[in-house]
Design a protein around this motif. Structure first.
Motif, mmCIF file in Angstrom:
data_model
loop_
_atom_site.group_PDB
_atom_site.id
_atom_site.type_symbol
_atom_site.label_atom_id
_atom_site.label_comp_id
_atom_site.label_asym_id
_atom_site.label_seq_id
_atom_site.Cartn_x
_atom_site.Cartn_y
_atom_site.Cartn_z
ATOM 1 N N ARG A 135 0.840 -1.195 -0.030
ATOM 2 C CA ARG A 135 0.077 0.181 0.030
ATOM 3 C C ARG A 135 0.961 1.371 0.200
ATOM 4 N NH1 ARG A 135 -5.414 -0.812 0.993
ATOM 5 N NH2 ARG A 135 -5.700 1.477 1.121
ATOM 6 N N ASN B 222 -7.494 0.030 -4.025
ATOM 7 C CA ASN B 222 -7.266 -0.585 -2.725
ATOM 8 C C ASN B 222 -5.840 -0.726 -2.443
ATOM 9 O OD1 ASN B 222 -9.732 -1.711 -1.832
ATOM 10 N ND2 ASN B 222 -9.651 -3.216 -3.675
ATOM 11 N N ASP C 179 -3.502 4.930 0.875
ATOM 12 C CA ASP C 179 -3.547 5.403 2.311
ATOM 13 C C ASP C 179 -3.441 6.933 2.006
ATOM 14 O OD1 ASP C 179 -3.768 2.750 3.187
ATOM 15 O OD2 ASP C 179 -1.679 2.915 3.920
ATOM 16 N N GLN D 16 -7.826 4.451 2.500
ATOM 17 C CA GLN D 16 -7.675 4.345 3.910
ATOM 18 C C GLN D 16 -7.344 5.636 4.400
ATOM 19 O OE1 GLN D 16 -5.643 0.877 5.564
ATOM 20 N NE2 GLN D 16 -6.528 -0.393 4.186
ATOM 21 N N TRP E 32 -6.111 7.960 7.771
ATOM 22 C CA TRP E 32 -5.423 7.887 8.966
ATOM 23 C C TRP E 32 -5.103 9.233 9.386
ATOM 24 C CZ3 TRP E 32 -3.370 3.392 11.115
ATOM 25 C CH2 TRP E 32 -3.567 2.257 10.483
ATOM 26 N N ILE F 163 -11.966 7.571 12.041
ATOM 27 C CA ILE F 163 -10.961 6.913 10.951
ATOM 28 C C ILE F 163 -9.869 6.294 11.823
ATOM 29 C CG2 ILE F 163 -11.440 8.495 9.217
ATOM 30 C CD1 ILE F 163 -9.317 10.427 10.330
ATOM 31 N N SER F 164 -8.610 5.886 11.169
ATOM 32 C CA SER F 164 -7.536 5.157 11.853
ATOM 33 C C SER F 164 -6.698 6.117 12.588
ATOM 34 C CB SER F 164 -6.973 4.146 10.598
ATOM 35 O OG SER F 164 -7.847 3.393 10.417
ATOM 36 N N TYR G 39 -17.270 5.591 7.174
ATOM 37 C CA TYR G 39 -15.870 5.270 6.455
ATOM 38 C C TYR G 39 -15.362 4.151 7.113
ATOM 39 C CZ TYR G 39 -12.335 6.865 3.293
ATOM 40 O OH TYR G 39 -11.399 7.034 2.377
ATOM 41 N N GLN G 40 -15.432 3.864 8.345
ATOM 42 C CA GLN G 40 -14.694 2.881 9.117
ATOM 43 C C GLN G 40 -15.646 2.337 10.365
ATOM 44 O OE1 GLN G 40 -10.439 3.713 9.261
ATOM 45 N NE2 GLN G 40 -10.324 2.705 11.510
ATOM 46 N N HIS H 51 -8.339 1.152 14.189
ATOM 47 C CA HIS H 51 -7.227 0.777 13.612
ATOM 48 C C HIS H 51 -6.311 1.727 14.159
ATOM 49 C CE1 HIS H 51 -8.918 -2.555 11.448
ATOM 50 N NE2 HIS H 51 -10.030 -1.801 11.106
ATOM 51 N N SER I 152 -7.697 -4.912 2.813
ATOM 52 C CA SER I 152 -8.145 -4.548 4.295
ATOM 53 C C SER I 152 -7.268 -3.841 5.084
ATOM 54 C CB SER I 152 -8.404 -5.968 5.067
ATOM 55 O OG SER I 152 -7.297 -6.926 5.052
ATOM 56 N N LEU I 153 -7.678 -3.501 6.544
ATOM 57 C CA LEU I 153 -6.526 -2.920 7.268
ATOM 58 C C LEU I 153 -5.567 -3.736 7.809
ATOM 59 C CD1 LEU I 153 -9.026 -0.265 8.768
ATOM 60 C CD2 LEU I 153 -6.965 0.431 7.773
#
Length: 340
Positions: A71, A100, A103, A166, A168, A185-186, A214-215, A219, A339-340
């Motif tokens: 990623r 996918n 980030d 994703q 963060w 979010i992460s 979103y999530q 994580h 996936s995370l």
């Protein structure tokens, strides 16, 4: 099980150029992709000759084209300098090109001193307090759920993407953890910047996490300096270049990474030796067994999902070897980028 990822700031080693540093970032991304690392993030810094990474979104585009599995992300895009709308456009374009695999790490830091920030905003004095609103606006653009108060006359960020990058938020304290949790979010804790308060920051994130469009689940990852070698002596030798580099960064001026010879010849003051001792808490240095044991201890302490490893030393081949030794120690495999 520890998942390993990478943060690279494109550090410029003394005797080398910014072009060399950027080429090394590309080579490191390819190398860690083959080693099975999960993510490769690039940073944003301004007005410094020792860090060539001034535009993470541009760098991400090139890195994604040069790699296959890992990623690619930002650690991070410093949102206060930009419009949420434009960042949403850029990251959705990237997600369309590399589904996918993208980030978007977001930072609140100005990425430089006050004058540098004014230059970045073209003289407009933007408040850092707007950061939470900007993140909400960004999420709204990415999910077609823009709050009414953020809706500028029906303007939408295109191109839309079937998958989503994703998200963060980077932080070094409880406030940052809480903000990421409330946004759903992460969260990344910057141990390499602030080695104190990480447990509280991550706990604050988990305590405040609200499932979002979103999530659904929290994580976390933790970013830390690591210098790993086959022997303690070799690791310590290379870490001395990181020690002196951190002192240079604090002073300003020339922030290139010094060579082993430069670090060995440097005459340290008592105060500088104390600073080095404090800075060593921001990093792990040693042979494979020592570093592995320390990472496992930190994971138990932080209860995090993965580590972002940053290795700002002068010798690039030693840097690559450090990442290879860690990958072998934790038996990294090809990551599942969905996936995370």
């Amino acid at each position: 099980m520890i998942t390993l990822s990478v943060l690279d700031q494109s550090p410029v080693s003394s005797g080398y150029t910014a072009q060399d540093a950027l080429k090394q970032t590309v080579e490191l991304a390819k190398w860690t992709d083959e080693l099975g690392y999960n993510r490769f993030w690039v940073a944003e810094h301004h007005n410094t000759n020792g860090l060539a990474g001034s535009s993470p979104l541009l760098m991400m585009t090139h890195l994604a084209s040069q790699t296959s599995h890992i990623r690619i992300g930002s650690g991070g895009v410093l949102l206060p300098q930009y419009s949420s709308y434009k960042v949403a456009e850029d990251v959705q374009l990237l997600e369309n090109l590399y589904p996918n695999r993208i980030d978007l790490g977001l930072g609140r830091s100005p990425g430089g001193d006050a004058l540098t920030r004014l230059a970045l905003t073209d003289g407009v004095r933007k408040s850092l307090n707007e950061f939470p609103r900007q993140v909400q606006s960004l999420i709204g653009h990415l999910t077609d759920s823009l709050p009414r108060e953020h809706d500028f006359y029906g303007v939408r960020a295109f191109p839309k993407s079937e998958t989503k990058p994703q998200l963060w938020q980077l932080g070094i304290n409880k406030r940052g953890g809480r903000a990421a949790g409330e946004l759903g979010i992460s969260f990344t804790f910057g141990h390499f910047i602030q080695p104190i308060g990480g447990q509280e920051a991550i706990q604050s994130y988990h305590d405040s996490f609200v499932p979002s469009s979103y999530q659904q689940t929290p994580h976390t990852n933790v970013c830390i300096f690591v210098v790993c070698a086959e022997t303690e002596e070799e690791a310590t030798m290379h870490a001395k270049t990181l020690d002196l580099w951190l002192l240079k960064v604090e002073r300003g001026g020339d922030t290139t990474v010094p060579s082993i010879d430069e670090a060995s010849r440097y005459v340290y003051t008592d105060e500088e030796r104390k600073k080095i001792e404090r800075n060593r808490r921001r990093m792990l240095v040693g042979d494979v067994a020592t570093v592995k044991r320390a990472l496992l201890f930190l994971q138990e302490k932080y209860q995090n999902d993965e580590f972002l490893i940053i290795t700002n030393i002068h010798d690039f081949e030693a840097k690559k070897k450090s990442y290879a030794l860690l990958a072998e120690a934790f038996k990294q495999g090809k990551s599942d980028n969905s996936s995370l």
